[in-house]
Design a protein around this motif. Sequence first.
Motif, mmCIF file in Angstrom:
data_model
loop_
_atom_site.group_PDB
_atom_site.id
_atom_site.type_symbol
_atom_site.label_atom_id
_atom_site.label_comp_id
_atom_site.label_asym_id
_atom_site.label_seq_id
_atom_site.Cartn_x
_atom_site.Cartn_y
_atom_site.Cartn_z
ATOM 1 N N LYS A 269 0.740 -1.204 -0.038
ATOM 2 C CA LYS A 269 -0.112 0.038 -0.013
ATOM 3 C C LYS A 269 0.856 1.263 -0.031
ATOM 4 O O LYS A 269 2.206 1.013 0.316
ATOM 5 C CB LYS A 269 -0.989 -0.069 1.339
ATOM 6 N N LEU A 270 0.239 2.378 -0.407
ATOM 7 C CA LEU A 270 1.046 3.531 -0.636
ATOM 8 C C LEU A 270 1.106 4.151 1.061
ATOM 9 O O LEU A 270 0.131 4.453 1.585
ATOM 10 C CB LEU A 270 0.269 4.663 -1.349
ATOM 11 N N VAL A 271 2.214 4.253 1.422
ATOM 12 C CA VAL A 271 2.701 4.919 2.958
ATOM 13 C C VAL A 271 3.711 5.807 2.698
ATOM 14 O O VAL A 271 4.638 5.500 1.913
ATOM 15 C CB VAL A 271 3.156 3.736 3.758
ATOM 16 N N VAL A 272 3.403 6.988 3.139
ATOM 17 C CA VAL A 272 4.388 8.116 3.262
ATOM 18 C C VAL A 272 4.807 8.629 4.453
ATOM 19 O O VAL A 272 4.082 8.602 5.237
ATOM 20 C CB VAL A 272 3.949 9.488 2.253
ATOM 21 N N ASN A 273 6.183 9.108 4.586
ATOM 22 C CA ASN A 273 6.654 9.334 5.923
ATOM 23 C C ASN A 273 6.602 10.990 5.824
ATOM 24 O O ASN A 273 7.039 11.462 4.903
ATOM 25 C CB ASN A 273 7.909 9.077 6.017
ATOM 26 N N THR A 274 5.905 11.627 6.726
ATOM 27 C CA THR A 274 5.826 13.033 6.978
ATOM 28 C C THR A 274 6.855 13.552 8.013
ATOM 29 O O THR A 274 6.524 14.589 8.413
ATOM 30 C CB THR A 274 4.209 13.497 7.665
ATOM 31 N N GLY A 275 7.541 12.763 8.330
ATOM 32 C CA GLY A 275 8.824 13.394 9.280
ATOM 33 C C GLY A 275 8.440 13.790 10.632
ATOM 34 O O GLY A 275 7.723 13.019 11.148
ATOM 35 N N LYS A 276 8.402 15.021 11.093
ATOM 36 C CA LYS A 276 8.064 15.220 12.458
ATOM 37 C C LYS A 276 6.607 15.757 12.437
ATOM 38 O O LYS A 276 6.160 16.058 13.604
ATOM 39 C CB LYS A 276 9.053 16.040 13.087
ATOM 40 N N ARG A 277 5.848 15.981 11.373
ATOM 41 C CA ARG A 277 4.827 16.376 11.258
ATOM 42 C C ARG A 277 3.775 15.569 11.383
ATOM 43 O O ARG A 277 3.772 14.244 10.804
ATOM 44 C CB ARG A 277 4.541 17.182 9.943
ATOM 45 N N TYR B 15 -0.068 7.204 6.477
ATOM 46 C CA TYR B 15 0.950 7.962 6.731
ATOM 47 C C TYR B 15 1.697 7.310 7.948
ATOM 48 O O TYR B 15 1.235 6.788 8.946
ATOM 49 C CB TYR B 15 0.497 9.318 7.287
ATOM 50 N N GLU B 16 2.900 7.566 7.737
ATOM 51 C CA GLU B 16 3.936 7.223 9.053
ATOM 52 C C GLU B 16 4.526 8.599 9.457
ATOM 53 O O GLU B 16 4.898 9.453 8.594
ATOM 54 C CB GLU B 16 4.817 6.021 8.767
ATOM 55 N N ASN B 17 5.271 8.552 10.607
ATOM 56 C CA ASN B 17 5.923 9.634 11.057
ATOM 57 C C ASN B 17 7.221 9.369 11.813
ATOM 58 O O ASN B 17 7.315 8.263 12.157
ATOM 59 C CB ASN B 17 5.124 10.890 11.662
ATOM 60 N N ASP B 18 8.128 10.131 12.277
ATOM 61 C CA ASP B 18 8.941 10.040 12.856
ATOM 62 C C ASP B 18 8.755 9.171 14.650
ATOM 63 O O ASP B 18 9.687 8.762 15.100
ATOM 64 C CB ASP B 18 10.208 11.052 12.894
ATOM 65 N N TYR B 19 7.820 9.932 14.905
ATOM 66 C CA TYR B 19 7.262 9.456 16.180
ATOM 67 C C TYR B 19 6.865 8.000 16.365
ATOM 68 O O TYR B 19 7.114 7.395 17.099
ATOM 69 C CB TYR B 19 5.968 10.236 16.734
ATOM 70 N N THR B 20 6.259 7.361 15.272
ATOM 71 C CA THR B 20 5.762 6.171 15.317
ATOM 72 C C THR B 20 6.979 5.356 14.969
ATOM 73 O O THR B 20 7.305 4.268 15.749
ATOM 74 C CB THR B 20 4.973 5.720 14.311
ATOM 75 N N ARG B 21 8.078 5.540 14.153
ATOM 76 C CA ARG B 21 9.052 5.007 13.924
ATOM 77 C C ARG B 21 9.937 4.805 15.216
ATOM 78 O O ARG B 21 10.566 3.827 15.551
ATOM 79 C CB ARG B 21 10.068 5.591 12.994
ATOM 80 N N ALA B 22 10.124 6.029 16.108
ATOM 81 C CA ALA B 22 11.091 5.957 17.229
ATOM 82 C C ALA B 22 10.234 4.971 18.400
ATOM 83 O O ALA B 22 11.114 4.406 18.844
ATOM 84 C CB ALA B 22 11.075 7.347 17.800
ATOM 85 N N ALA B 23 8.910 4.934 18.486
ATOM 86 C CA ALA B 23 8.310 4.307 19.504
ATOM 87 C C ALA B 23 8.582 2.833 19.182
ATOM 88 O O ALA B 23 8.697 1.897 19.899
ATOM 89 C CB ALA B 23 6.860 4.374 19.415
ATOM 90 N N THR B 24 8.541 2.480 17.756
ATOM 91 C CA THR B 24 8.895 1.059 17.433
ATOM 92 C C THR B 24 10.193 0.721 17.648
ATOM 93 O O THR B 24 10.336 -0.701 17.903
ATOM 94 C CB THR B 24 8.098 0.668 16.232
ATOM 95 N N SER B 25 11.262 1.403 17.277
ATOM 96 C CA SER B 25 12.388 1.025 17.255
ATOM 97 C C SER B 25 12.987 0.822 18.723
ATOM 98 O O SER B 25 13.633 0.240 18.957
ATOM 99 C CB SER B 25 13.272 1.961 16.374
ATOM 100 N N ALA B 26 12.263 1.739 19.620
ATOM 101 C CA ALA B 26 12.690 1.497 21.086
ATOM 102 C C ALA B 26 12.209 0.356 21.557
ATOM 103 O O ALA B 26 12.525 0.122 22.874
ATOM 104 C CB ALA B 26 12.300 2.825 21.560
ATOM 105 N N GLY B 27 11.200 -0.382 20.981
ATOM 106 C CA GLY B 27 10.536 -1.692 21.415
ATOM 107 C C GLY B 27 9.468 -1.289 22.245
ATOM 108 O O GLY B 27 8.781 -2.199 22.986
ATOM 109 N N ARG B 28 8.811 0.000 22.339
ATOM 110 C CA ARG B 28 7.601 0.313 22.981
ATOM 111 C C ARG B 28 6.451 -0.076 21.977
ATOM 112 O O ARG B 28 6.390 0.197 20.834
ATOM 113 C CB ARG B 28 7.512 2.027 23.153
#
Length: 146
Positions: free
Chosen positions: A107-115, A130-143
């Motif tokens: 599916k078409l997913v775009v990253n909006t950065g910090k927005r 949409y995905e953003n840096d907040y969701t990336r940080a939460a998943t990469s930290a294991g939360r």
Amino acid sequence: MKLEERLIRSVKMRAGNVILRSDLASLGSASQLSEALRALQRRGLLVRIGTGIYAKTRVSSITGAVVPAGSLESLSQEALQRLGVTVSASSAAAAYNDGGTTQIPGKLVVNTGKRRIQRKIAVGGRRLVYENDYTRAATSAGRSLR
């Protein structure tokens, strides 16, 4: 000249395939504009792809039906650019492009950065995610995101 006729002329003269409601706001009052835009949708000259976002249409060479004048990818990119939202490739698309995986994003997913953005854009039954840096940080930290 009726508002509907002025809208048709304005839409035809605009470059690109995306028309924002704010582009047409100076042509009439909010209620007049809503009614005229609905009339253009009924006539098949515009299709609504999101709140305040319309796309020009064309006739399909295969089916003869009226379809948006672009794909979800092109129309959403143009709409977000017109709205001033900077986007980049999603993590899945970036991994595929870098050769890190052979899985093609489904599916078409775009990253909006910090927005953070909630705007819904859909074309032909497909929807932009949409995905953003907040969701990336939460998943990469294991939360968990819940």
